[in-house]
Design a protein around this motif. Structure first.
Motif, PDB file in Angstrom:
ATOM      1  N   ALA A   1       0.824  -1.208   0.000  1.00  0.00           N
ATOM      2  CA  ALA A   1       0.000   0.000   0.000  1.00  0.00           C
ATOM      3  C   ALA A   1       0.853   1.252   0.000  1.00  0.00           C
ATOM      4  O   ALA A   1       0.519   2.253  -0.651  1.00  0.00           O
ATOM      5  CB  ALA A   1      -0.928  -0.011   1.218  1.00  0.00           C
ATOM      6  N   PHE A   2       1.970   1.200   0.718  1.00  0.00           N
ATOM      7  CA  PHE A   2       2.881   2.338   0.735  1.00  0.00           C
ATOM      8  C   PHE A   2       3.442   2.614  -0.661  1.00  0.00           C
ATOM      9  O   PHE A   2       3.461   3.753  -1.128  1.00  0.00           O
ATOM     10  CB  PHE A   2       4.022   2.080   1.713  1.00  0.00           C
TER      11      PHE A   2
ATOM     12  N   GLN B   1       0.867   4.187  -2.835  1.00  0.00           N
ATOM     13  CA  GLN B   1       0.654   5.597  -2.501  1.00  0.00           C
ATOM     14  C   GLN B   1       1.792   6.469  -3.026  1.00  0.00           C
ATOM     15  O   GLN B   1       1.581   7.624  -3.411  1.00  0.00           O
ATOM     16  CB  GLN B   1       0.538   5.747  -0.979  1.00  0.00           C
ATOM     17  N   ALA B   2       3.004   5.892  -3.062  1.00  0.00           N
ATOM     18  CA  ALA B   2       4.165   6.647  -3.531  1.00  0.00           C
ATOM     19  C   ALA B   2       4.346   6.588  -5.040  1.00  0.00           C
ATOM     20  O   ALA B   2       5.226   7.269  -5.582  1.00  0.00           O
ATOM     21  CB  ALA B   2       5.430   6.126  -2.844  1.00  0.00           C
TER      22      ALA B   2
ATOM     23  N   VAL C   1       4.369  11.731   1.404  1.00  0.00           N
ATOM     24  CA  VAL C   1       3.836  10.418   1.763  1.00  0.00           C
ATOM     25  C   VAL C   1       4.499   9.902   3.037  1.00  0.00           C
ATOM     26  O   VAL C   1       3.825   9.463   3.977  1.00  0.00           O
ATOM     27  CB  VAL C   1       4.032   9.415   0.608  1.00  0.00           C
TER      28      VAL C   1
END
Length: 272
Positions: free
Chosen positions: A128-129, A132-133, A155
């Motif tokens: 998920a990170f 998002q990035a 982020v």
């Protein structure tokens, strides 16, 4: 900064203070540990060694891949060059990955390990990170290095870019300009190496030195999960939460971070 040749490359470094040596390993912000060097809790008791990893600042840029293990080998060679046989090692984010790898590879040289929000993308929140990035990676691919940095730092920090940029420039003047110059290293070398790095339960269990896990009280889910992973796998772990800060904890609140590190090192002095 001074320079030294290690493993065939030039590495910039600085040594401040006297006492038991502490090697500081930075991630994306090459001079991110500068605020800690100004804190008496650390600088008044320890010989602090900070350096620019290969590809950062004025240290030699080498083509990728450059693995986390390669960075750990450079760190060891730096200690050798400075005549330091055993040291405390502290790292932040991807720099903490280098610290953890060095502790595994050369346990006789590392007295303690302090991990300030270790970046480990194999935990469940890692995917998920990265999603998002993803706009940061797209911006870098489009040649917009500064916009890519702004997106990524927003982020990881949980701040909007203007607030984050103001903090970075206040704590380490000129750091944003330098980090934009180092964007090729970050997006093209460092992040791919971090994605490839393996630090599973068996690796964490092999770190037998005292380990301090430092977490920002307001950090994002990724680093909460990493802290949980360390808690369940590292045999000799201590934890400290710094209230009111996120991933840039040592920049937002350098004093309590420095005090947490100094207290940890004092509890585990280097044995000859």
């Amino acid at each position: 900064m001074d320079t030294i040749t290690v493993n065939g490359i030039q590495v910039e470094y600085e040594v401040r203070g006297a006492g038991e040596p502490v090697l500081l390993v930075s991630p994306v912000l090459a001079d991110g540990f500068l605020p800690l060097l100004a804190e008496p809790a650390l600088s008044g008791r320890h010989q602090l060694v900070r350096y620019h990893k290969r590809g950062w600042g004025g240290s030699t840029r080498t083509p990728g891949p450059v693995s986390v293990a390669d960075h750990a080998a450079d760190a060891l060679a730096l200690l050798d060059g400075l005549g330091i046989t055993r040291a405390h090692v502290a790292g932040h984010s991807s720099g903490a990955a280098v610290a953890a790898q060095l502790a595994q590879d050369h346990p006789d040289r590392v007295a303690t390990v302090a991990l300030l929000e270790l970046s480990l993308l194999s935990v469940p929140a890692g995917g998920a990170f990265l999603a998002q990035a993803a706009p940061a990676f797209d911006a870098y691919a489009d040649g917009e290095a500064e916009r890519a940095l702004g997106i990524f730092m927003s982020v990881v920090s949980g701040m909007d870019w203007e607030r984050c940029r103001t903090l970075l420039e206040a704590r380490v003047p000129g750091s944003v300009t330098q980090t934009v110059k180092d964007a090729g290293t970050f997006f093209g070398v460092e992040l791919p190496a971090l994605a490839e790095w393996r630090f599973g339960p068996e690796h964490a269990a092999a770190v037998r030195q005292p380990v301090l896990s430092v977490l920002g009280g307001d950090t994002i889910r990724l680093w909460v999960e990493v802290a949980e992973f360390l808690r369940s796998t590292v045999p000799n772990l201590e934890e400290r939460v710094i209230d009111g800060v996120g991933h840039l904890l040592h920049l937002e609140q350098p004093r309590p971070v420095a005090e947490a590190l100094a207290g940890f090192f004092a509890r585990h002095p280097i044995r000859s």
